[in-house]
Write an enzyme that holds these catalytic residues in place. Sequence first.
Site, mmCIF file in Angstrom:
data_model
loop_
_atom_site.group_PDB
_atom_site.id
_atom_site.type_symbol
_atom_site.label_atom_id
_atom_site.label_comp_id
_atom_site.label_asym_id
_atom_site.label_seq_id
_atom_site.Cartn_x
_atom_site.Cartn_y
_atom_site.Cartn_z
ATOM 1 N N ASN A 125 -25.724 38.741 8.189
ATOM 2 C CA ASN A 125 -25.215 39.330 9.425
ATOM 3 C C ASN A 125 -24.038 40.216 9.021
ATOM 4 O O ASN A 125 -22.965 39.726 8.698
ATOM 5 C CB ASN A 125 -24.761 38.215 10.381
ATOM 6 C CG ASN A 125 -24.088 38.773 11.628
ATOM 7 O OD1 ASN A 125 -24.096 39.990 11.861
ATOM 8 N ND2 ASN A 125 -23.497 37.896 12.432
ATOM 9 N N LYS A 145 -22.349 42.209 10.775
ATOM 10 C CA LYS A 145 -21.366 42.395 11.854
ATOM 11 C C LYS A 145 -21.016 43.891 11.972
ATOM 12 O O LYS A 145 -21.886 44.724 11.758
ATOM 13 C CB LYS A 145 -20.149 41.505 11.608
ATOM 14 C CG LYS A 145 -20.575 40.037 11.364
ATOM 15 C CD LYS A 145 -19.464 39.054 11.395
ATOM 16 C CE LYS A 145 -20.021 37.646 11.153
ATOM 17 N NZ LYS A 145 -19.014 36.615 11.243
ATOM 18 N N HIS A 168 -24.404 35.157 19.125
ATOM 19 C CA HIS A 168 -23.410 34.848 18.096
ATOM 20 C C HIS A 168 -22.082 34.470 18.773
ATOM 21 O O HIS A 168 -21.743 35.024 19.815
ATOM 22 C CB HIS A 168 -23.219 36.065 17.181
ATOM 23 C CG HIS A 168 -22.417 35.740 15.957
ATOM 24 N ND1 HIS A 168 -21.043 35.626 15.980
ATOM 25 C CD2 HIS A 168 -22.803 35.442 14.689
ATOM 26 C CE1 HIS A 168 -20.624 35.289 14.765
ATOM 27 N NE2 HIS A 168 -21.669 35.169 13.965
ATOM 28 N N GLU A 203 -19.162 35.287 18.200
ATOM 29 C CA GLU A 203 -18.271 36.430 18.445
ATOM 30 C C GLU A 203 -18.691 37.172 19.705
ATOM 31 O O GLU A 203 -17.855 37.686 20.443
ATOM 32 C CB GLU A 203 -18.283 37.365 17.217
ATOM 33 C CG GLU A 203 -17.513 36.741 16.061
ATOM 34 C CD GLU A 203 -18.024 37.126 14.689
ATOM 35 O OE1 GLU A 203 -18.795 38.105 14.561
ATOM 36 O OE2 GLU A 203 -17.646 36.433 13.714
ATOM 37 N N GLU A 217 -23.678 27.463 13.647
ATOM 38 C CA GLU A 217 -22.491 28.095 13.092
ATOM 39 C C GLU A 217 -21.253 27.494 13.735
ATOM 40 O O GLU A 217 -20.831 27.939 14.812
ATOM 41 C CB GLU A 217 -22.509 29.600 13.367
ATOM 42 C CG GLU A 217 -23.704 30.333 12.793
ATOM 43 C CD GLU A 217 -23.413 31.809 12.552
ATOM 44 O OE1 GLU A 217 -23.688 32.267 11.451
ATOM 45 O OE2 GLU A 217 -22.880 32.485 13.455
ATOM 46 N N GLY A 225 -15.793 32.900 8.830
ATOM 47 C CA GLY A 225 -14.793 33.821 8.308
ATOM 48 C C GLY A 225 -13.490 33.151 7.911
ATOM 49 O O GLY A 225 -12.487 33.825 7.672
ATOM 50 N N SER A 268 -18.965 30.676 6.417
ATOM 51 C CA SER A 268 -18.424 30.683 5.045
ATOM 52 C C SER A 268 -19.408 30.160 4.003
ATOM 53 O O SER A 268 -19.008 29.455 3.078
ATOM 54 C CB SER A 268 -17.094 29.915 4.988
ATOM 55 O OG SER A 268 -16.145 30.517 5.848
HETATM 56 P P1 13P Z 1 -19.010 34.225 7.361
HETATM 57 O O1 13P Z 1 -20.099 33.944 6.350
HETATM 58 O O2 13P Z 1 -18.224 35.462 7.043
HETATM 59 O O3 13P Z 1 -18.161 33.023 7.607
HETATM 60 O O4 13P Z 1 -19.744 34.563 8.756
HETATM 61 C C1 13P Z 1 -20.698 33.679 9.233
HETATM 62 C C2 13P Z 1 -21.338 34.280 10.421
HETATM 63 O O5 13P Z 1 -20.732 34.413 11.459
HETATM 64 C C3 13P Z 1 -22.740 34.721 10.292
HETATM 65 O O6 13P Z 1 -23.281 35.050 11.520
#
Ligand code: 13P
Length: 255
Positions: free
Chosen positions: A9, A11, A96, A98, A168, A174, A214
């Site tokens: 992903n 982003k 997601h 976010e 997640e 992150g 992560s």
């Molecule tokens: P990270 O791997 O940067 O923690 O992000 C995970 C994520 O949100 C994947 O959708």
Amino acid sequence: MRRFLIAGNWKMNCGPGETATLISNLKQRLPSVPDGVDVLVCPPEISLTTAADELVDSKIMFGAQNVHFEDNGAFTGEVSTKMLTEVGCHYVIAGHSERREYFAETDQTVHRKTKKALEAGLKPIICVGESLDQRKKDVHDTMVSKQVQAALNGVDESLIQDTVIAYEPIWAIGTGETATPEQAQEMHNMIRNVIADLYDERSAEAVRILYGGSMKPHNAEELLRQTDVDGGLIGGASLQADSFAEIIEIAEKLS
Ligand code: 13P
């Protein structure tokens, strides 16, 4: 047997130029996609046609990070399932954390997107996961099962094997902090049981449940070794060809 799915992903990273470079680096680093692993990249919408061009002869698949739940119309800034399938997307991420946090996605919109994607032949990757506060209050099980139930509500049993769930935990995204393999397994198993309750054991066994938060080359193996962890939804580590390829190679070794 479920095949591993290793999904990146990206982003809000990589416009068309950087997308071409990252895919080219990935293809160089990984000249052939391992047999036992499905590999997916999800660049921003504006880079999807570039991804399509770059991946034309590759087994690496690509998908989108979001979609609208209506066919077309006055929805400024949105894209439809038809637009995504037209450029060749195989998958779309829905809900997601976010998007739930910053763009007011709700269980209801995630549900509508899931249904719409499946009707269009797109495989939805439905993201679920609890906040740190919810984990501390010990309501993570209830929270996550509610999210899974709401997203799948009324989805036809014949389409369930095309559905992917990504667990997640928000506190792991992150942050460099990962769920322990035991925490991940416990939640993935719980999610599979929720699907078995909604459908049946066979359907539940067919659904792939990815871990996200992560996931990096140094912790991927212990996570992917868990019985109910069928792959990863990877943010940061998917933005470098080397680290993404390393995780794919780990999945191949375990497949
Ligand atoms: P990270 O791997 O940067 O923690 O992000 C995970 C994520 O949100 C994947 O959708």
